[in-house]
Design a protein around this motif. Structure first.
Motif, PDB file in Angstrom:
ATOM      1  N   ASP A 239       0.850  -1.192   0.000  1.00  0.00           N
ATOM      2  CA  ASP A 239       0.000   0.000   0.000  1.00  0.00           C
ATOM      3  C   ASP A 239       0.884   1.240   0.000  1.00  0.00           C
ATOM      4  N   PRO A 240       1.597   1.500  -1.088  1.00  0.00           N
ATOM      5  CA  PRO A 240       2.609   2.553  -1.088  1.00  0.00           C
ATOM      6  C   PRO A 240       2.064   3.964  -0.945  1.00  0.00           C
ATOM      7  N   ASP A 241       0.828   4.204  -1.396  1.00  0.00           N
ATOM      8  CA  ASP A 241       0.291   5.557  -1.413  1.00  0.00           C
ATOM      9  C   ASP A 241      -0.946   5.730  -0.543  1.00  0.00           C
ATOM     10  N   GLY A 242      -1.247   4.719   0.253  1.00  0.00           N
ATOM     11  CA  GLY A 242      -2.435   4.808   1.082  1.00  0.00           C
ATOM     12  C   GLY A 242      -3.731   4.651   0.310  1.00  0.00           C
ATOM     13  N   LEU A 243      -3.649   4.102  -0.896  1.00  0.00           N
ATOM     14  CA  LEU A 243      -4.835   3.926  -1.737  1.00  0.00           C
ATOM     15  C   LEU A 243      -5.364   2.501  -1.682  1.00  0.00           C
TER      16      LEU A 243
END
Length: 322
Positions: A200-204
């Motif tokens: 979940d690199p971008d919190g999406l």
């Protein structure tokens, strides 16, 4: 005083500027030395935390009329560190040698940086600091019972993400690290194009490949910027060498997205990550970071760590290293 000219003549974070208010003496420790910080007319001063009369810590004293008064015998020092009054002999002019050791101070990025020597370089740059498109969030301080170089090397390491930070920064089904390059230059260490998979690199809520670029600006100041399909996330990490096997980490997060996410959530996430790192770093042996590359095994995924160790060895850093 330690015998490490590189670290003695470098800048080190010792406190947040907001934690040194006017009228307060703040004791800190750097490179095995006790310091006292105090603020007068908007300027933060750093002295050796030692009254030259009987060796009492000045941080136990008080501030009156822009002067520091020792708690033991009331010896009084002006803003230049010179003793101007000896209460037991009020008629006597204090001798010229009645001075405390003073140190250079810089206030940058909301932090108090101190050098115990004569630095030839300025405080290391923080690339995103003056960019208004990046939101900045302070995290820390994080105490480690470990050497400063061990803490920095862990910060530079991505191979541990699937194990130490599983489900957050990595996944055990995606452990492979593509080859990349790391180099040493006049401005420190650079490692480019480190590509890894994150859940979940971008919190999406979607897994994706991300690319890291790491920089080591000075022996105990490092940085990375992580990019994915648009967003950029950076961390500026400074480590205070308190003792050879004791240090403190200070972080700024910088991100050009997620402005609606509460600061406490962002800080809480980073607190969780560092809390997972600390017991690992504290367990490492030898406690001092080995600069002899034959002392441990290294793989191509360790290129950044290898470059960092070579960099420290070339500089001649001895404090916290073996």
């Amino acid at each position: 005083m330690i015998n490490d000219p590189i670290l003695l003549n470098d800048w080190h974070v010792v406190a947040r500027a907001e934690d040194v208010p006017e009228g307060t003496l703040v004791g800190v420790r750097l490179l095995g030395e006790n310091l006292v910080l105090w603020k007068v007319n908007g300027q933060i001063l750093a002295w050796r935390d030692l009254c030259i009369h009987r060796g009492t810590r000045l941080s136990l004293g008080r501030i009156e009329a822009n002067q520091v008064i020792c708690a033991y015998h009331g010896w009084t020092y002006n803003t230049e560190g010179r003793c101007v009054r000896i209460p037991a002999h009020p008629e006597q002019v204090p001798p010229a040698k009645a001075r405390v050791q003073t140190y250079q101070v810089r206030v940058r990025y909301g932090w108090v940086w101190v050098s115990l020597g004569n630095p030839e370089q300025d405080v290391p740059t923080f690339p995103e600091w003056d960019d208004p498109s990046f939101r900045k969030v302070f995290c820390g301080p994080y105490p480690y019972r470990a050497s400063g170089p061990r803490a920095i090397e862990n910060f530079l390491d991505v191979a541990h993400f699937p194990y130490v930070h599983e489900g957050l920064l990595g996944d055990r089904d995606h452990t492979a690290i593509e080859d990349y390059e790391a180099s040493i230059g006049s401005d420190g260490v650079t490692a480019d194009n480190i590509r890894i998979w994150q859940p979940d690199p971008d919190g999406l809520g979607q897994g994706a490949m991300v690319t890291y670029t790491y920089r080591v600006f000075r022996p105990l100041t490092a940085y990375f910027v992580k990019t994915s399909a648009g967003p950029k996330f950076a961390i500026y990490f400074a480590v205070t060498p308190v003792e050879e096997v004791e240090c403190i980490g200070w972080m700024w997060l910088a991100m050009n997205y997620g402005y609606d996410v509460p600061e406490e959530d962002l800080r809480g996430f980073e607190d969780r990550i560092v809390a997972q790192d600390i017991p690992i770093v504290e367990s490492q042996r030898p406690e001092l970071l080995p600069l002899d590359l034959q002392a441990e095994l290294h793989l191509r995924c360790d290129r950044t760590a290898i470059a960092y160790r070579k960099y420290l060895r070339e500089l001649g850093v001895t404090f916290g290293t073996a």
